[in-house]
Design a protein around this motif. Structure first.
Motif: not given
Length: 126
Positions: A2, A24, A26, A29, A32, A80
């Motif tokens: 990440v 971010a 990925g 997200f 997370y 994200n």
């Protein structure tokens, strides 16, 4: 892996506001646990705020006592991105602010962070 990229830091007078952003990478997200930490010169890195999925349509938010009522963490999963809105800033808020992806259940702990951003400087003048 990440990757986290912060932006939005700067110089502001006491009582002012800033909004930090953290983008971010990925595809997961939304799952997370995202957080913000800060580190002032000569001090240890400390927890500021965290956001994680409650499991029931909403995200929990948690704040350090020193910022509660002044800072707000939010997230836009479509972008994200996680944000930290900082209001009523004080000189003691001066620090480098770091975005983080944390392990569930360890969002207040520096040791619980899996990924760090590069940091963004926030300076509050009196």
């Amino acid at each position: 892996q990440v990757q986290l990229v912060e932006s939005g830091g700067g110089l502001v007078q006491a009582g002012g506001s800033l909004r930090l952003s953290c983008a971010a990478s990925g595809s997961t997200f939304s799952s997370y646990a995202m957080g913000w930490f800060r580190q002032a010169p000569g001090k240890e890195r400390e927890f500021v705020a965290a956001s994680w999925w409650s499991g029931s349509r909403t995200y929990y938010a948690d704040y350090a006592d020193s910022v509660k009522g002044r800072f707000t963490i939010s997230r836009d999963n479509a972008k994200n991105t996680v944000y930290l809105q900082m209001n009523s800033l004080k000189p003691e808020d001066t620090a480098v602010y770091y975005c983080a992806v944390s392990r569930a259940g360890a969002t207040r702990l520096v040791s619980g962070v899996n990924h760090w951003g590069q940091g963004t400087q926030v300076t509050v003048s009196s």
